[in-house]
Write a protein that holds these residues in place. Structure first.
Motif, PDB file in Angstrom:
ATOM      1  N   GLU A 320       0.827  -0.934   0.338  1.00 35.89           N
ATOM      2  CA  GLU A 320      -0.276   0.102  -0.011  1.00 35.89           C
ATOM      3  C   GLU A 320       0.763   1.600   0.331  1.00 35.89           C
ATOM      4  O   GLU A 320       1.689   1.332   1.095  1.00 35.89           O
ATOM      5  N   VAL A 321       0.876   2.133  -0.751  1.00 38.22           N
ATOM      6  CA  VAL A 321       0.905   3.311  -1.058  1.00 38.22           C
ATOM      7  C   VAL A 321       0.654   4.610  -0.628  1.00 38.22           C
ATOM      8  O   VAL A 321      -1.038   4.722  -1.410  1.00 38.22           O
ATOM      9  N   SER A 322       1.419   5.534  -1.238  1.00 39.80           N
ATOM     10  CA  SER A 322       0.400   7.116  -1.375  1.00 39.80           C
ATOM     11  C   SER A 322       1.368   8.113  -1.838  1.00 39.80           C
ATOM     12  O   SER A 322       2.551   7.735  -2.144  1.00 39.80           O
ATOM     13  N   VAL A 323       0.578   8.583  -3.106  1.00 39.75           N
ATOM     14  CA  VAL A 323       1.809   8.304  -4.298  1.00 39.75           C
ATOM     15  C   VAL A 323       0.995  10.119  -4.790  1.00 39.75           C
ATOM     16  O   VAL A 323       0.253  10.584  -4.701  1.00 39.75           O
ATOM     17  N   LEU A 324       2.291  11.038  -4.328  1.00 42.41           N
ATOM     18  CA  LEU A 324       1.747  12.170  -4.662  1.00 42.41           C
ATOM     19  C   LEU A 324       3.011  12.954  -5.923  1.00 42.41           C
ATOM     20  O   LEU A 324       3.723  12.291  -5.908  1.00 42.41           O
ATOM     21  N   GLU A 325       1.821  13.423  -6.684  1.00 41.83           N
ATOM     22  CA  GLU A 325       2.554  13.665  -8.168  1.00 41.83           C
ATOM     23  C   GLU A 325       2.545  15.160  -8.418  1.00 41.83           C
ATOM     24  O   GLU A 325       1.777  15.424  -8.024  1.00 41.83           O
ATOM     25  N   MET A 326       3.510  15.858  -9.229  1.00 40.16           N
ATOM     26  CA  MET A 326       4.478  16.764  -9.486  1.00 40.16           C
ATOM     27  C   MET A 326       4.875  16.834 -11.147  1.00 40.16           C
ATOM     28  O   MET A 326       5.839  16.376 -11.214  1.00 40.16           O
ATOM     29  N   ASP A 327       4.146  17.654 -12.183  1.00 40.84           N
ATOM     30  CA  ASP A 327       4.393  18.153 -13.119  1.00 40.84           C
ATOM     31  C   ASP A 327       4.403  19.118 -14.124  1.00 40.84           C
ATOM     32  O   ASP A 327       4.014  19.684 -13.229  1.00 40.84           O
ATOM     33  N   GLY A 328       5.473  19.919 -14.191  1.00 39.32           N
ATOM     34  CA  GLY A 328       5.457  21.071 -14.906  1.00 39.32           C
ATOM     35  C   GLY A 328       7.269  21.876 -13.352  1.00 39.32           C
ATOM     36  O   GLY A 328       7.608  20.873 -13.005  1.00 39.32           O
ATOM     37  N   GLN A 329       7.326  22.983 -13.193  1.00 41.38           N
ATOM     38  CA  GLN A 329       8.398  23.924 -12.714  1.00 41.38           C
ATOM     39  C   GLN A 329       8.098  24.461 -11.818  1.00 41.38           C
ATOM     40  O   GLN A 329       6.613  25.260 -12.985  1.00 41.38           O
ATOM     41  N   PHE A 330       9.196  25.379 -10.819  1.00 41.17           N
ATOM     42  CA  PHE A 330       8.035  26.655 -10.327  1.00 41.17           C
ATOM     43  C   PHE A 330       8.881  27.486 -11.867  1.00 41.17           C
ATOM     44  O   PHE A 330      10.506  27.416 -11.321  1.00 41.17           O
ATOM     45  N   ASP A 331       8.478  28.555 -11.821  1.00 42.87           N
ATOM     46  CA  ASP A 331       9.334  29.338 -12.324  1.00 42.87           C
ATOM     47  C   ASP A 331       9.328  31.225 -10.736  1.00 42.87           C
ATOM     48  O   ASP A 331       9.546  31.838 -11.569  1.00 42.87           O
ATOM     49  N   ARG A 332       8.211  31.064 -10.465  1.00 42.05           N
ATOM     50  CA  ARG A 332       8.107  31.857  -9.079  1.00 42.05           C
ATOM     51  C   ARG A 332       7.554  31.477  -8.128  1.00 42.05           C
ATOM     52  O   ARG A 332       7.652  30.374  -7.844  1.00 42.05           O
ATOM     53  N   LEU A 333       7.901  32.347  -7.723  1.00 42.62           N
ATOM     54  CA  LEU A 333       8.329  32.008  -5.264  1.00 42.62           C
ATOM     55  C   LEU A 333       6.819  31.844  -5.047  1.00 42.62           C
ATOM     56  O   LEU A 333       6.342  30.744  -4.093  1.00 42.62           O
ATOM     57  N   ASP A 334       5.508  32.372  -5.372  1.00 43.28           N
ATOM     58  CA  ASP A 334       4.722  32.442  -5.192  1.00 43.28           C
ATOM     59  C   ASP A 334       3.685  30.990  -5.503  1.00 43.28           C
ATOM     60  O   ASP A 334       2.834  30.722  -4.957  1.00 43.28           O
ATOM     61  N   GLU A 335       4.580  30.691  -6.929  1.00 47.75           N
ATOM     62  CA  GLU A 335       4.122  29.313  -7.164  1.00 47.75           C
ATOM     63  C   GLU A 335       4.298  27.685  -5.804  1.00 47.75           C
ATOM     64  O   GLU A 335       3.685  27.557  -6.047  1.00 47.75           O
TER      65      GLU A 335
END
Lengths: 403, 122
Positions: A320-335
């Motif tokens: 059993e796992v939990s998966v967190l995924e992020m696609d893309g990139q931060f270009d700004r600090l507020d993101e």
């Protein structure tokens, strides 16, 4: 000459560590007295160190292929604990070890049983278990975990030879990083937490082009040939270790740009095993539910190609796992801070700590994407795990005294 | 990273002052003398020490020769593995040079909040 580091009266009754020399088939007997006034009485004429401490390190394993971001991860991890990690002072300049106030990171290449010439003669790669001494690795990691200092060999990556050993004393946190931290069952069982960096072939190729193209003699062909020639051993001996990892960071090409093969924008998954002691997986919005989230819109403007998150339960090699995924990139600090504010169970000590760590090391590779974000998060989770283990140990004697 | 620094002037969604690295303080004079050298080195990037660089290119030649006869042999894999090992060593050596090229840069990397590490903008 024995050097005793016990200088305070409180350490009078603390257990004292001796250098474990098991790997070199030498036996040493060390008579030790913790009363400083009675002098340095001891037997054994060889050079060794004695250190007195109650330190029983928490042991962490980090597995990844060569050139896949282990060093960057280690720099992020030691930074979370505060203070920079440096090579041992006054030692072999080619030592692979990094030491900070709390953490010692050793490279498992130091346990190569065959040097470069030996591997060439036998026709085996460094990925092959036959090129590595798992008995010695196990004995020494065990000794450190029990609070004993070790004399660890040094594999010199420039000369390809095994250099004279260096003394490693037990730190608070002991990290073993390299190709095989979870290969040998005995070593695996010593790990309090384990991480595997799983870099997809496309991304590995892109990263190695970035690393090597400027190097004289290298070409796209040579980079490709090297990856391909190592792949059978990688698949046989390195890749299977990910099933044992408590956390896996998987790095894939983006899905935000159709047919992207530049490898600049990345989709990164943090796979976190459920039910691991002292480790509570990070979640997005609602623990245990499945979520797809685009933070960019009316509230937050993102640069092209945007940012996309996903979270949910899954199974990974039957776990059993939990998966967190992020696609893309931060270009700004507020993101970045906007995303941080929507994640829970981060084990931060104050609001914005993830963002602060990412900014502090903005010059490290991956600081604007999921690799940097998830490495930082795993660093925070390891700090939390360490603090829980220490607190538990502190409670244990008190409990025993009550009975 | 230039892009993150650029957005520092408009921190729209957060209030925690601790988050903002104190490297850029508006309204003061930036003192260029001590730092300029560091930036010059960083922008060009150090090249690999010649000893390792030679070893990398030699190992590539050898691997190509070894694999010319038999592509699936252990010797071929071992030869390309040596290329990988040396390429990684070369990359680490470059990183080390970059780090050690300016002691102030090194110090400021870990201690950006100290007085001597502040960068002032006009």
């Amino acid at each position: 000459m024995a050097i005793c580091s016990a200088h305070t009266t409180t350490s009078l009754h603390s257990p004292c560590a001796t250098v474990s020399n098991t790997g070199f088939r030498q036996k040493q007997v060390i008579f030790f007295t913790s009363n400083r006034r009675s002098g340095r009485r001891h037997g054994g004429a060889r050079t060794f160190q004695v250190s007195c401490s109650v330190e029983k390190p928490v042991v962490i394993g980090l597995a990844a292929d060569s050139g896949c971001g282990k060093s960057t991860f280690m720099r992020r991890l030691t930074s979370v604990f505060g203070g920079a990690a440096e090579p041992p002072k006054g030692g072999n300049p080619d030592s692979n070890t990094l030491i900070s106030d709390t953490t010692t990171v050793i490279c498992l290449d130091d346990y190569h049983s065959l040097d470069r010439t030996g591997r060439k003669e036998k026709g085996v790669t460094a990925l092959d278990p036959r090129a590595n001494n798992f008995d010695l690795m196990y004995e020494q990691v065990k000794a450190i975990k029990e609070g004993q200092a070790i004399e660890k060999p040094i594999y010199n990556h420039v000369t390809g030879l095994l250099d004279p050993p260096e003394v490693i004393t037990p730190p608070k946190i002991f990290v073993i990083e390299g190709l095989h931290p979870m290969f040998d069952e005995r070593v695996r069982d010593l790990l309090d937490f384990s991480i595997y960096l799983d870099i997809s072939d496309e991304v590995k190729f892109a990263w190695k082009i970035q690393r090597d193209m400027a190097e004289r003699g290298h070409s796209l062909e040579s980079i490709q040939a090297s990856i391909e020639a190592r792949k059978p051993d990688f698949d046989a001996f390195i890749d299977p270790q990910k099933q044992y990892a408590d956390a896996v960071i998987e790095v894939l090409p983006t899905q935000l740009i159709p047919d992207d093969n530049e490898g600049k924008v990345l989709r990164v998954k943090l796979i976190m095993k459920e039910g691991v002691k002292h480790f509570n997986p990070v979640y997005l919005f609602d623990e245990g539910s499945s979520i797809s989230w685009v933070p960019c819109g009316r509230k937050l403007t993102c640069s092209y190609p945007g940012i996309k998150f996903a979270y949910g339960p899954d199974t990974y090699f039957g776990h059993e796992v939990s998966v967190l995924e992020m696609d893309g990139q931060f270009d700004r600090l507020d993101e970045l801070i906007y995303v941080e504010s929507h994640l829970s169970n981060l084990s931060t000590k104050f609001y914005g700590e993830v963002t602060q760590q990412m900014l502090k090391h903005a010059d490290f590779p991956g600081s604007n994407n999921g690799t940097g974000l998830f490495q930082t998060i795993v660093g925070l989770k390891i700090r939390d795990l360490y603090e829980q283990i220490v607190a538990e140990r502190a409670d244990a004697p008190a409990e025993a005294a009550k009975v | 990273m230039a892009s993150t620094v650029a957005s520092l002037s408009t921190p729209a969604t957060f209030a925690a002052a601790d988050v903002v690295p104190r490297r850029k303080v508006a309204g003061r004079v930036w003192f260029p003398t001590a730092r300029r050298g560091g930036f010059a080195v960083r922008s060009s990037g150090p090249s690999t020490p010649p000893g390792i660089s030679d070893k990398v290119s030699e190992s590539i030649k050898k691997a190509e020769e070894t694999c010319a006869d038999e592509q699936v042999s252990g010797e071929c894999a071992a030869a390309w593995d040596e290329v990988e090992e040396l390429s990684a060593a070369a990359s680490h050596a470059r990183d080390k040079l970059k780090e050690s090229s300016d002691p102030l840069e090194n110090y400021c990397k870990e201690n950006p909040e100290t007085d001597e590490c502040r960068i002032y903008d006009n």
